[in-house]
Design a protein around this motif. Structure first.
Motif, mmCIF file in Angstrom:
data_model
loop_
_atom_site.group_PDB
_atom_site.id
_atom_site.type_symbol
_atom_site.label_atom_id
_atom_site.label_comp_id
_atom_site.label_asym_id
_atom_site.label_seq_id
_atom_site.Cartn_x
_atom_site.Cartn_y
_atom_site.Cartn_z
ATOM 1 N N ILE A 104 20.972 10.959 42.284
ATOM 2 C CA ILE A 104 22.017 10.512 43.202
ATOM 3 C C ILE A 104 22.497 11.730 43.973
ATOM 4 O O ILE A 104 23.023 12.681 43.388
ATOM 5 C CB ILE A 104 23.197 9.856 42.457
ATOM 6 N N THR A 105 22.291 11.724 45.288
ATOM 7 C CA THR A 105 22.675 12.862 46.113
ATOM 8 C C THR A 105 24.195 12.884 46.304
ATOM 9 O O THR A 105 24.875 11.890 46.047
ATOM 10 C CB THR A 105 21.982 12.786 47.478
ATOM 11 N N PRO A 106 24.743 14.029 46.752
ATOM 12 C CA PRO A 106 26.193 14.094 46.967
ATOM 13 C C PRO A 106 26.724 13.038 47.929
ATOM 14 O O PRO A 106 27.888 12.634 47.821
ATOM 15 C CB PRO A 106 26.396 15.515 47.522
ATOM 16 N N ASP A 107 25.890 12.574 48.890
ATOM 17 C CA ASP A 107 26.332 11.523 49.813
ATOM 18 C C ASP A 107 25.900 10.133 49.331
ATOM 19 O O ASP A 107 25.787 9.200 50.118
ATOM 20 C CB ASP A 107 25.825 11.779 51.233
ATOM 21 N N ASN A 163 14.805 18.636 47.363
ATOM 22 C CA ASN A 163 15.600 17.488 46.923
ATOM 23 C C ASN A 163 16.556 17.918 45.825
ATOM 24 O O ASN A 163 16.193 18.686 44.930
ATOM 25 C CB ASN A 163 14.676 16.382 46.387
ATOM 26 N N GLU A 164 17.775 17.410 45.866
ATOM 27 C CA GLU A 164 18.754 17.761 44.846
ATOM 28 C C GLU A 164 19.738 16.621 44.648
ATOM 29 O O GLU A 164 19.906 15.758 45.512
ATOM 30 C CB GLU A 164 19.504 19.038 45.224
ATOM 31 N N GLY A 165 20.353 16.603 43.479
ATOM 32 C CA GLY A 165 21.327 15.563 43.171
ATOM 33 C C GLY A 165 21.568 15.480 41.677
ATOM 34 O O GLY A 165 21.005 16.247 40.885
ATOM 35 N N THR A 166 22.403 14.530 41.284
ATOM 36 C CA THR A 166 22.725 14.301 39.879
ATOM 37 C C THR A 166 21.699 13.352 39.278
ATOM 38 O O THR A 166 21.391 12.309 39.860
ATOM 39 C CB THR A 166 24.136 13.702 39.741
ATOM 40 N N VAL A 167 21.151 13.698 38.121
ATOM 41 C CA VAL A 167 20.130 12.881 37.472
ATOM 42 C C VAL A 167 20.754 11.561 37.027
ATOM 43 O O VAL A 167 21.698 11.542 36.235
ATOM 44 C CB VAL A 167 19.517 13.611 36.263
ATOM 45 N N HIS A 168 20.216 10.459 37.549
ATOM 46 C CA HIS A 168 20.723 9.126 37.209
ATOM 47 C C HIS A 168 19.928 8.499 36.065
ATOM 48 O O HIS A 168 20.507 7.902 35.150
ATOM 49 C CB HIS A 168 20.655 8.221 38.443
#
Length: 298
Positions: free
Chosen positions: A171-174, A156-161
């Motif tokens: 929040i994932t790139p999509d 899992n990866e994404g920007t920490v919300h």
């Protein structure tokens, strides 16, 4: 006959008097307890009013505390985590105080909270592990709100919300929301992609064995040196990475700002294809050469 009429009249009188007696007993019962019931209803009304007022006061205090934390320079994820914890404690205090006002003894409340605590510990072991993980994340700060992270255990990866009491939301790139238990994040390997102020671009392209290696390297170096997002004050490397089965693998490295990484990667990859086509440098398919030896017949 007269005696029978007298007896019947007495029976009717008793039947009429019995309900009246029951009604009087019921009225007396309510009259005796009416003051207590009214007092209880008043207390319940006051408790409800105080609860709603207390709820507004808690929200006001949380806003004040949040402003204080912000002025103190606390990171947003830490602020969110601490506010969630403080909010839970405030509600426990409010409800306990109201229960005491209704007549519940402090010892009973303490016993209830103790038994509830034991039950919660047994039933919510995983949740408490996530709570402890949240505290660890808050203290160690492997990432903050706004960082782009990759959890290595499940990919899992994404920007920490946000960093909550039990979960961290990404929040994932999509633009999907992923909720990761804090216990997992604090007990598994994790990559913080944006922790540093620069990120190295690592690409490899294969060229034909018939192609001019020096020319291919010169083309790649020119692309990196002219791209506006490549940090020109950092090293740019172009090198032969591998002599593979079907191609010569040319590797090239450059440094970018983390927010420029993906757009630059896609743009440079496309530019390499166009530049190689213009120079006649082929990017071969994977292939196998088969040599058939003819046998001399006598």
């Amino acid at each position: 006959m007269k005696e029978h009429m007298t007896e019947l009249t007495q029976n009717v009188a008793e039947m009429v008097a019995e309900p009246e007696k029951k009604v009087n007993e019921l009225l007396n019962y309510f009259q005796d307890r009416l003051p207590g019931m009214i007092d209880l209803l008043i207390k319940i009304a006051l408790v409800l009013a105080v609860f709603f007022i207390g709820k507004k006061v808690i929200n006001w205090l949380l806003r004040m505390i949040k402003r204080s934390f912000t002025r103190a320079g606390l990171e947003e994820g830490s602020i969110h985590f601490l506010l969630s914890l403080i909010k839970a404690l405030m509600y426990v205090i409010l409800v306990s105080s109201l229960a005491t006002y209704l007549g519940v003894k402090e010892a009973s409340i303490a016993a209830l909270l103790g038994s509830m605590g034991v039950g919660i510990v047994l039933a919510l072991k995983e949740s408490l592990s996530n709570l402890a993980g949240g505290v660890i994340l808050l203290l160690m700060k492997p990432f903050v709100v706004g960082d782009y992270i990759r959890e290595d255990g499940h990919g899992n990866e994404g920007t920490v919300h946000s960093i909550d009491l039990f979960y961290t939301k990404l929040i994932t790139p999509d633009n999907q929301v992923v909720s990761l238990p804090n216990g997992i994040l604090s007990n598994t390997s994790m990559t913080n992609v944006t922790k540093q102020d620069k990120r190295q671009l690592r690409l490899t392209v294969g060229i034909s064995y018939d192609a001019d290696i020096k020319e291919a390297k010169a083309v790649l170096e020119e692309i990196l040196r002219t791209d506006e997002k490549v940090m020109q004050n950092e090293p740019v490397d172009v090198f032969v990475d591998e002599l593979a089965e079907s191609s010569v693998q040319i590797g090239f490295r450059a440094w970018l700002a983390p927010e420029d990484y993906w757009p630059a990667k896609w743009r440079i990859t496309e530019t390499v294809k166009y530049a190689f086509d213009a120079k006649g440098i082929s990017i071969p398919y994977k292939q196998i050469d088969v040599h058939v030896a003819s046998e001399n017949t006598k």
